[in-house]
Structures are given as structure tokens and as C-alpha cells.
Write a protein that holds these residues in place. Structure first.
Motif, PDB file in Angstrom:
ATOM      1  N   HIS A 307       0.847  -1.190   0.000  1.00  0.00           N
ATOM      2  CA  HIS A 307       0.000   0.000   0.000  1.00  0.00           C
ATOM      3  C   HIS A 307       0.879   1.235   0.000  1.00  0.00           C
ATOM      4  CE1 HIS A 307      -3.878  -1.616   1.418  1.00  0.00           C
ATOM      5  NE2 HIS A 307      -3.128  -2.579   1.890  1.00  0.00           N
ATOM      6  N   CYS A 308       0.483   2.242  -0.741  1.00  0.00           N
ATOM      7  CA  CYS A 308       1.252   3.485  -0.704  1.00  0.00           C
ATOM      8  C   CYS A 308       0.384   4.629  -0.187  1.00  0.00           C
ATOM      9  CB  CYS A 308       1.776   3.813  -2.094  1.00  0.00           C
ATOM     10  SG  CYS A 308       2.838   5.255  -2.084  1.00  0.00           S
ATOM     11  N   CYS A 310       0.156   7.355  -1.442  1.00  0.00           N
ATOM     12  CA  CYS A 310      -0.427   8.033  -2.605  1.00  0.00           C
ATOM     13  C   CYS A 310      -1.690   7.331  -3.091  1.00  0.00           C
ATOM     14  CB  CYS A 310       0.580   8.147  -3.743  1.00  0.00           C
ATOM     15  SG  CYS A 310       0.804   6.629  -4.684  1.00  0.00           S
ATOM     16  N   GLY A 311      -1.990   6.161  -2.491  1.00  0.00           N
ATOM     17  CA  GLY A 311      -3.209   5.452  -2.879  1.00  0.00           C
ATOM     18  C   GLY A 311      -2.932   4.251  -3.769  1.00  0.00           C
ATOM     19  N   ASP A 312      -1.698   4.131  -4.229  1.00  0.00           N
ATOM     20  CA  ASP A 312      -1.332   3.005  -5.090  1.00  0.00           C
ATOM     21  C   ASP A 312      -1.327   1.696  -4.288  1.00  0.00           C
ATOM     22  OD1 ASP A 312      -0.278   2.078  -7.725  1.00  0.00           O
ATOM     23  OD2 ASP A 312       1.411   1.472  -6.475  1.00  0.00           O
ATOM     24  N   LYS A 313      -1.755   0.605  -4.918  1.00  0.00           N
ATOM     25  CA  LYS A 313      -1.842  -0.712  -4.275  1.00  0.00           C
ATOM     26  C   LYS A 313      -1.330  -1.760  -5.233  1.00  0.00           C
ATOM     27  CE  LYS A 313      -5.930  -0.853  -1.309  1.00  0.00           C
ATOM     28  NZ  LYS A 313      -7.283  -1.409  -1.206  1.00  0.00           N
ATOM     29  N   GLU A 314      -0.647  -2.780  -4.690  1.00  0.00           N
ATOM     30  CA  GLU A 314      -0.214  -3.868  -5.569  1.00  0.00           C
ATOM     31  C   GLU A 314      -0.256  -5.183  -4.818  1.00  0.00           C
ATOM     32  OE1 GLU A 314       3.633  -5.517  -8.032  1.00  0.00           O
ATOM     33  OE2 GLU A 314       3.888  -3.748  -6.758  1.00  0.00           O
ATOM     34  N   SER A 315      -0.796  -6.215  -5.455  1.00  0.00           N
ATOM     35  CA  SER A 315      -0.805  -7.550  -4.841  1.00  0.00           C
ATOM     36  C   SER A 315       0.600  -8.135  -4.875  1.00  0.00           C
ATOM     37  CB  SER A 315      -1.742  -8.480  -5.613  1.00  0.00           C
ATOM     38  OG  SER A 315      -3.057  -8.020  -5.488  1.00  0.00           O
TER      39      SER A 315
END
Ligand SMILES: [Zn+2]
Ligand SMILES: [Zn+2]
Length: 392
Positions: A307-308, A310-315
């Protein structure tokens, strides 16, 4: 098997059979795991193949480099960039076609389930770092599997034998300095932790062959438990190739040691990790324990998501061990992202319908099913049979 072939077989091991206590059948029926196919590992594998150890599982995550060729009898120039485990398996099958050599390419810490340890009679280590040794040690203790460690540096080295549950273990031999180094590494950022595991130690093929020779000889002793051969259980052979004042040390068992956990009984689950979902596995555990609120636990953190701010997310879905600092950096804003991880699962997770393999669990893992103080150990046995017996 026809007569001729049997006679031929008699021939291959005839000199070994002259040893009064030698039992070729014991070696042929043994399954031995070798971790590390570098300088020591090559010598271990060569010896096991010559002796006719029936099934040899070779675990290594690396590829062959030119610098291996001065210390590794099984590799050739043309093998460069090929996986060590695969090439080593091919070569020892040439040395002895009667054995089954099985490569398993991956990290012993995060990609080989504990069930593989349980299915091995012995584990032999040819490693160059504390983290991997500690991981093997804990898995061997949990599954009650003896292991034989080897280490070399220039003209010195040692071979030591650890037999659970009674003897001193590898962690019992660790000094305060070892702990400090280990904790220092653990507290470092993700990337430097990975880098530090790649520390290079100067080694020679001559010392490797001495130490691997002692390790395999100790393996032969442990595989003949009725022969009273005085294995080095809880002891180490310290080889000094400069002065030749080699000696044996006895390691005191540390009753406070963190590694002395034995998991029993371990229940075989005849399922595959790639075709069993997390939800199904939690159900299997609940049925077994007959407790509705039981959860699945692992002794290894799984990185689920990054989770960032800035709102960025990655599995992520892989063992935390395999997440580098690079993976943690946000590609959108360059900040270090927060890693969501888990080691306890209820089967209600948003990803519960993914397979255990997709979530990042290693094949052949042994899970802990827990409800309060009640605990059951469940092994993904079909994963192991597929690799060791080529079943399914
Ligand atoms: Zn210990
Ligand atoms: Zn970001």
C-alpha cells in the motif's frame, strides 16, 4: 529384473559389501535431501551417487557461473547459466543410473515446504550462510529429521551432526556474535538483507572434498543405526588443513534454545497446493479439529499487498523473504510502501478462493491448524509425492 542385471548390480557395490556391517539395501531405500549444490554440495552428491543412495533430492536456487568450475566436479563450461540443481541431478544420474536424483530449484528458506524434510531420512547441508542453516535446523527439528552440516573456509572447515529431538542443535552452537550478526541482518532493510545473504567466502575443492567426505560418512553411519558406528551426534569434526591438528568438539545442548520444537503428530492431507484453495484448507482443518473457529497458521510471513500513501496498491502474494526493497518502492510516487503481511488465516479473506500456491505458500508445506490451545499439523502430502515419486 533379470539375472544379468542383478549380477551387474552385485558388481557395482561388491567392494562396499566386503564391509561387515554394510547394508546396500538400507542405502538404496534411503531418501536424502542435499541443500546447496556448490563446492561442498557437489562433493556430497558425488559421494551419495557412488554409494547408491536411492533417492536424492537436490535443493538449490542458483545458476552455474564460471567461478563455480574450479570447485564443482559436476559442472562443465557449457553449463553456464543453467540451474545448479538440474545439472547436478543429471550428472549424478550419469554417475549412477540406479539412483533417482530429483532437482528442486528454489530457496530452502521460503520455497521448500517442511513436508520434504519429514519425507527425507537425512538432510545434508552445503551452505554458506547462517539464515539457511537456521531454517534447515528448525525444519529438521519440527519434523524429527537428522541433519549434517558442513562449512569450509580456505583450508579449514567442520562437519557436524544434529539429531532431533535429543542432541544439541545448530542453534545451540551459535555464539553471541552469531546472534548479533543474525539480528543485525534481520533489522536491515529488505534489500540489504538479501545482499548480505550473498556474502562470498573463499573456498577450495580440496577442503570441500574433505568436509563433504566426512558428512557423507556420517550419513552412512546414521543410515546403519544398528551397527554401533558412533556417529558424531551433537558433535563437530573440526578440520584444520594448515596445521593438521584436527579435533572433535561436543556441543552442549542449550535447554533455552528456540529451535527445539517438535511437531507431532503430523497429519497427511492428500491434496495439492495448486488445486486447494485457502478456504478449502481452513475447512479441512476445522473438520479435523471439529472446531468451527479454527484458523490456519504458518511460521512464515506471507506478503499479501503493498500500500502506498499516494493510494497506489499492488498484490504481492509471496513469502516476505522474497520481497526486496525494490518491490516495496512505489512506482507511482517513489515512496516506500507499507507491506501488508499475514501468518494467520480464517478462510474469510478476500483472497480465500485463491489456491495455496497462488497465495505464495511453498509446496509440501506443513500448516498449523489452531483453535485456542488445540493444534493440529497438516502436511500437503500430494505435493511431495508428485516431486519425490513423480506421482499424479
Ligand atoms: Zn538447540
Ligand atoms: Zn505511491
Amino acid at each position: 529384473m533379470d539375472m544379468n542385471r542383478e549380477e551387474l548390480q552385485e558388481d557395482r557395490y561388491a567392494r562396499l559389501r566386503l564391509i561387515p556391517w554394510w547394508d546396500q539395501k538400507k542405502l538404496k531405500s534411503a531418501t536424502v535431501m542435499v541443500v546447496g549444490a556448490g563446492a561442498i554440495g557437489n562433493e556430497i552428491l558425488k559421494n551419495l551417487a557412488l554409494l547408491g543412495v536411492g533417492k536424492i533430492l537436490i535443493v538449490d536456487m542458483d545458476h552455474i557461473e564460471n567461478s563455480n568450475l574450479s570447485r564443482a566436479v559436476l559442472y562443465r563450461e557449457a553449463d553456464e547459466a543453467r540451474p545448479k540443481a538440474v545439472v547436478a541431478a543429471e550428472r549424478i544420474n550419469e554417475i549412477n543410473p540406479e539412483i533417482a536424483a530429483i532437482p528442486l530449484q528454489g530457496s530452502i528458506i521460503s520455497q521448500v515446504g517442511k513436508g520434504f524434510f519429514r519425507h527425507a531420512d537425512l538432510v545434508l547441508g552445503g551452505l554458506d550462510n547462517r539464515e539457511a542453516r537456521l531454517s534447515i535446523n528448525q525444519k529438521c527439528w519440527k519434523t524429527n529429521t537428522p541433519w549434517i552440516d558442513g562449512a569450509i573456509e580456505v583450508f579449514q572447515g567442520f562437519a557436524r551432526v544434529f539429531v532431533p529431538p535429543q542432541s544439541a542443535c545448530y542453534e545451540c552452537t551459535m555464539s553471541q556474535a552469531d546472534y548479533k550478526l543474525l539480528n543485525f541482518r534481520k533489522s536491515c532493510s529488505l534489500l540489504s538483507r538479501k545482499e548480505m545473504m550473498e556474502g562470498k567466502v573463499p573456498t577450495t575443492p580440496t577442503t570441500a572434498s574433505v568436509i563433504a567426505g566426512v558428512q557423507v560418512q556420517e550419513a552412512v553411519k546414521l543410515l546403519h543405526p544398528d551397527a554401533d558406528l558412533q556417529p558424531l551426534t551433537g558433535k563437530g569434526f573440526v578440520f584444520n588443513g594448515l596445521s593438521h591438528d584436527s579435533y572433535v568438539v561436543t556441543y552442549p545442548r542449550n535447554e533455552e534454545c528456540y529451535s527445539h520444537e517438535t511437531w507431532e503428530p503430523i497429519v497427511e492431507v492428500h491434496r495439492r497446493s495448486e488445486s486447494t484453495t485457502l478456504r478449502e484448507m481452513v475447512e479441512i482443518i476445522r473438520e479435523r479439529l471439529n472446531l468451527k473457529e479454527a484458523v490456519l497458521e504458518t511460521d512464515m510471513e506471507i506478503a499479501i499487498e503493498a500500500h502506498c500513501i499516494c493510494g497506489d496498491k499492488e498484490s504481492l502474494f509471496r513469502p516476505l523473504m522474497e520481497v526486496s526493497l525494490e518491490d516495496a518502492i512505489c512506482s507511482e510516487c517513489g515512496e516506500e510502501r507499507e507491506i501488508l503481511m499475514a501468518h494467520q488465516f480464517t478462510g474469510q479473506e478476500a483472497y480465500a478462493d485463491m489456491s495455496l500456491k497462488e497465495i505464495g505458500f511453498p509446496p509440501g508445506e506443513i500448516y498449523q491448524g489452531r483453535s485456542g490451545k488445540e493444534i493440529v499439523y497438516m502436511e500437503m502430502t500430494s505435493d511431495i509425492e508428485k516431486i519425490l515419486d513423480n506421482k499424479y
